[in-house]
Design a protein around this motif. Structure first.
Motif, short mmCIF file in Angstrom:
data_model
loop_
_atom_site.label_atom_id
_atom_site.label_comp_id
_atom_site.label_asym_id
_atom_site.label_seq_id
_atom_site.Cartn_x
_atom_site.Cartn_y
_atom_site.Cartn_z
N TYR A 35 0.91 -0.92 -0.21
CA TYR A 35 -0.15 0.20 0.54
C TYR A 35 0.76 1.32 0.33
CZ TYR A 35 -3.66 -3.09 1.29
OH TYR A 35 -4.97 -4.18 1.38
N PHE A 90 3.67 0.50 2.61
CA PHE A 90 2.86 0.09 3.86
C PHE A 90 2.77 -1.70 2.91
CE2 PHE A 90 3.00 2.41 7.82
CZ PHE A 90 2.35 3.91 7.35
N GLN A 108 -5.58 -8.54 7.76
CA GLN A 108 -3.89 -7.39 7.51
C GLN A 108 -3.20 -7.48 8.47
OE1 GLN A 108 -4.20 -5.68 3.47
NE2 GLN A 108 -5.24 -7.18 3.12
N TYR A 109 -2.43 -7.57 8.53
CA TYR A 109 -1.33 -7.53 10.09
C TYR A 109 0.27 -6.65 9.14
CZ TYR A 109 -3.24 -10.01 12.51
OH TYR A 109 -4.47 -10.65 13.41
N PHE A 110 0.04 -4.99 9.47
CA PHE A 110 1.10 -3.88 8.50
C PHE A 110 2.93 -4.37 9.10
CE2 PHE A 110 -1.74 -2.13 5.77
CZ PHE A 110 -2.75 -1.95 6.22
N GLY A 111 3.60 -3.88 8.33
CA GLY A 111 4.92 -4.16 8.00
C GLY A 111 4.56 -2.02 8.99
N PRO A 112 6.16 -1.45 9.34
CA PRO A 112 6.56 0.27 9.80
C PRO A 112 6.25 0.43 8.85
CG PRO A 112 8.62 -1.39 10.34
CD PRO A 112 7.68 -2.85 10.03
N ARG A 115 9.59 5.90 4.83
CA ARG A 115 9.69 6.62 4.15
C ARG A 115 9.81 6.66 2.81
NH1 ARG A 115 7.89 5.98 8.35
NH2 ARG A 115 5.52 6.88 9.82
N TYR B 35 -8.74 -0.11 12.62
CA TYR B 35 -7.21 -0.31 12.51
C TYR B 35 -7.39 1.06 13.13
CZ TYR B 35 -6.29 -3.77 9.61
OH TYR B 35 -6.29 -4.94 9.21
N ALA B 42 3.02 2.01 11.56
CA ALA B 42 1.73 1.32 11.11
C ALA B 42 0.15 1.21 11.62
CB ALA B 42 2.38 -0.07 10.48
N PRO B 43 -0.61 1.24 10.43
CA PRO B 43 -2.12 0.60 11.17
C PRO B 43 -2.02 -0.42 11.88
CG PRO B 43 -2.48 0.80 9.26
CD PRO B 43 -0.41 1.25 9.65
N LEU B 97 -8.59 -3.45 0.66
CA LEU B 97 -9.51 -3.47 1.38
C LEU B 97 -9.83 -1.63 0.72
CD1 LEU B 97 -7.54 -4.16 4.84
CD2 LEU B 97 -9.79 -5.15 4.02
#
Lengths: 119, 109
Positions: A35, A90, A108-112, A115, B35, B42-43, B97
């Motif tokens: 994303y 992301f 869904q699990y996101f990375g940090p 930028r 979220y 991050a979310p 999403l």
């Protein structure tokens, strides 16, 4: 478990340069996503993958490429960086796709995040 | 993506209750996520609703009405650390999403 990890955390590119954003997950998730988040905007899907060797375009794929040679890794490639690609990127992963009858494994699990500034 | 509407900003006092509303398009609807996203981070997953009704998880609750295309996130006993952006996210047809722009919540002493 480290979850979803991304490198680098921050990068400045000149117009026309190329780079690869790395994403790795150790949760044995089949589904992975990239994303971008622009200031004040919702996240937009660039590419996604449903398993090793299978990728598909999301909502905003132009200017990007992906590959998925292993379950764990899903790198995002920018070939010719443009100022419009300045954003926060992301990576995310999930065990199943969404819409699996209300199964939370589709979460869904996101990375940090990475930028990226293109000048 | 399909439209998600949620307020841009809200302010509430520490210890109070706040409700963040969200409306979404119902076509191909599969479920509704909330979220939390702190600035520069991050979310992180808060809740998931696919059936009508209220899901409670500690200080946070989420409600869904599928017929109305409406959800809300309820935060009780607000703490300063709850200052963050809250993203309403719908799952519709396909793998993508649909993210709202987020509601920036400021908790004041």
């Amino acid at each position: 478990n480290a979850g979803v990890t991304q490198t680098p955390k921050f990068r400045i590119l000149k117009i026309g340069q190329s780079m690869t954003l790395q994403c790795t997950q150790d949760m044995n998730h089949n589904y992975m996503y990239w994303y971008r988040q622009d200031p004040g905007m919702g996240l937009k899907l660039i590419y996604y993958s449903v398993g090793a060797g299978i990728t598909d375009k999301g909502e905003v794929p132009n200017g990007y490429n992906v590959s998925r040679s292993t379950t764990e890794d899903f790198p995002l490639r920018l070939e010719l960086a443009a100022p419009s690609q300045t954003s926060v990127y992301f990576c995310a992963s999930s065990y199943t796709p969404l819409g699996s009858g209300g199964d939370l494994r589709g979460t869904q699990y996101f990375g940090p995040g990475t930028r990226l500034l293109v000048l | 993506g399909q439209n998600i509407d949620q307020p841009t900003e809200m302010t509430a006092t520490e210890g109070a209750i706040v409700q963040i509303n969200c409306t979404y398009q119902t076509s191909g609807f599969n479920g509704l996520f909330w979220y939390q996203q702190h600035a520069g981070e991050a979310p992180t997953f808060l809740s998931y609703n696919v059936l009508d009704g209220l899901e409670e998880k500690g200080r946070f609750s989420s409600f869904l009405s599928r017929s109305k295309g409406y959800s809300y996130l309820l935060l009780k006993e607000l703490q300063m650390k709850d200052s963050a952006s809250y993203l309403c996210v719908s799952s519709n047809s396909g793998y993508a999403l649909n993210f709202g722009k987020g509601t920036s919540l400021l908790v004041t002493p």
